[in-house]
Write a protein that holds these residues in place. Structure first.
Motif, short mmCIF file in Angstrom:
data_model
loop_
_atom_site.label_atom_id
_atom_site.label_comp_id
_atom_site.label_asym_id
_atom_site.label_seq_id
_atom_site.Cartn_x
_atom_site.Cartn_y
_atom_site.Cartn_z
N TYR A 258 -4.80 -15.17 -83.32
CA TYR A 258 -4.18 -16.37 -83.92
C TYR A 258 -2.89 -16.74 -83.20
CZ TYR A 258 -6.90 -16.95 -88.30
OH TYR A 258 -7.86 -17.22 -89.24
N LEU A 259 -2.08 -15.72 -82.90
CA LEU A 259 -0.76 -15.98 -82.29
C LEU A 259 -0.88 -16.50 -80.86
CD1 LEU A 259 1.28 -12.94 -83.63
CD2 LEU A 259 1.48 -15.33 -84.34
N GLY A 260 -1.90 -16.08 -80.14
CA GLY A 260 -2.09 -16.55 -78.77
C GLY A 260 -0.85 -16.38 -77.92
N GLU A 261 -0.40 -17.47 -77.32
CA GLU A 261 0.78 -17.42 -76.45
C GLU A 261 2.07 -17.16 -77.22
OE1 GLU A 261 0.94 -20.82 -73.87
OE2 GLU A 261 -1.08 -20.45 -73.12
N ASP A 262 2.05 -17.39 -78.52
CA ASP A 262 3.23 -17.08 -79.33
C ASP A 262 3.55 -15.59 -79.34
OD1 ASP A 262 4.23 -19.56 -80.05
OD2 ASP A 262 3.09 -19.66 -81.91
N LEU A 263 2.57 -14.76 -79.02
CA LEU A 263 2.82 -13.33 -78.93
C LEU A 263 3.92 -13.05 -77.90
CD1 LEU A 263 1.78 -10.59 -80.01
CD2 LEU A 263 0.25 -10.53 -78.05
N GLU A 264 3.82 -13.70 -76.75
CA GLU A 264 4.85 -13.53 -75.71
C GLU A 264 6.18 -14.15 -76.15
OE1 GLU A 264 3.67 -14.35 -71.66
OE2 GLU A 264 1.59 -13.84 -72.17
N ARG A 265 6.11 -15.24 -76.86
CA ARG A 265 7.33 -15.90 -77.37
C ARG A 265 8.06 -14.96 -78.33
NH1 ARG A 265 7.77 -20.20 -81.66
NH2 ARG A 265 9.81 -21.10 -81.32
N ILE A 266 7.32 -14.34 -79.22
CA ILE A 266 7.92 -13.40 -80.18
C ILE A 266 8.58 -12.25 -79.42
CG2 ILE A 266 7.42 -11.70 -81.99
CD1 ILE A 266 5.08 -13.70 -82.80
N TYR A 267 7.86 -11.69 -78.47
CA TYR A 267 8.37 -10.56 -77.68
C TYR A 267 9.63 -10.96 -76.90
CZ TYR A 267 8.45 -6.72 -74.33
OH TYR A 267 8.83 -5.65 -73.56
N ASN A 268 9.57 -12.10 -76.24
CA ASN A 268 10.68 -12.52 -75.37
C ASN A 268 11.92 -12.98 -76.13
OD1 ASN A 268 9.34 -11.95 -72.94
ND2 ASN A 268 8.30 -13.92 -72.99
N ASN B 44 11.58 0.25 -77.12
CA ASN B 44 11.60 -1.15 -76.70
C ASN B 44 11.74 -2.02 -77.95
OD1 ASN B 44 10.70 -3.77 -76.08
ND2 ASN B 44 9.41 -3.04 -74.41
N ASN B 45 12.94 -2.54 -78.19
CA ASN B 45 13.21 -3.32 -79.40
C ASN B 45 12.31 -4.54 -79.53
OD1 ASN B 45 15.21 -1.60 -80.34
ND2 ASN B 45 16.82 -2.71 -79.27
N SER B 46 12.04 -5.20 -78.42
CA SER B 46 11.17 -6.38 -78.45
C SER B 46 9.76 -6.01 -78.89
CB SER B 46 11.14 -7.06 -77.09
OG SER B 46 12.42 -7.57 -76.78
N LEU B 47 9.27 -4.90 -78.38
CA LEU B 47 7.93 -4.43 -78.75
C LEU B 47 7.91 -3.98 -80.21
CD1 LEU B 47 5.03 -3.87 -77.97
CD2 LEU B 47 5.79 -1.65 -77.05
N PHE B 48 8.95 -3.28 -80.63
CA PHE B 48 9.05 -2.83 -82.03
C PHE B 48 9.01 -4.02 -82.98
CE2 PHE B 48 12.11 -1.99 -85.56
CZ PHE B 48 11.27 -1.20 -86.33
N TYR B 49 9.80 -5.03 -82.70
CA TYR B 49 9.83 -6.20 -83.58
C TYR B 49 8.48 -6.93 -83.57
CZ TYR B 49 11.24 -10.45 -85.93
OH TYR B 49 11.32 -11.50 -86.82
#
Length: 146
Positions: A32-42, A5-10
């Motif tokens: 710290y990342l909070g909701e940004d975790l999903e933003r990074i993944y997506n 899963n490239n999104s998970l890897f990154y």
């Protein structure tokens, strides 16, 4: 879940990079990342177009991630795996334990687990072990001795 899963890897690699840059524990970076975790993944495909140093710095500033005292790198006596290698270890472990619909719960639980601490001890060889072995250890709640 689909393997590789490239999104998970990154996402896992960026967590590792930010952690090393700020000397914070990985589970704290996730907080710290909070909701940004999903933003990074997506939006991994967009973030991946820029140098990881820039992306990390943007998230460090955006989330006011202060410098901590968690430093596993200076204590390492051997070659230190890079953030991509460790990102891949965590990506595979999360893939092997959690369904895609539970990916964010998986990220939080794996990085908060006893096994994360063991993997991040770079003076051991645990991070080099097979993905199947790490998944079985995680499920068993202990290091399995063959």
């Amino acid at each position: 879940m689909d393997k590789n899963n490239n999104s998970l890897f990154y996402t896992c690699s960026l967590i590792e990079f930010i952690s090393r840059q700020t000397k914070n524990n990985r589970k704290d970076i996730i907080e710290y990342l909070g909701e940004d975790l999903e933003r990074i993944y997506n939006y991994e495909d967009v973030f991946h177009c820029e140098p990881i140093e820039k992306v990390a710095n943007d998230f460090i500033i955006r989330n006011n991630i202060s410098t901590g005292k968690f430093d596993i790198i200076s204590k390492c006596k051997y070659n230190i795996p890079d953030y991509w290698e460790i990102g891949e270890v965590f990506e595979r472990l999360i893939e092997d334990i959690y369904d895609k619909k539970d990916i964010f719960r998986g990220i939080r639980e794996v990085y908060s687990s006893w096994l994360a601490e063991k993997i991040l001890n770079f003076n051991s060889d645990l991070y080099y072990q097979s993905r199947q072995y790490l998944a079985e250890c995680y499920k068993a709640g202990k290091i399995i001795i063959a």
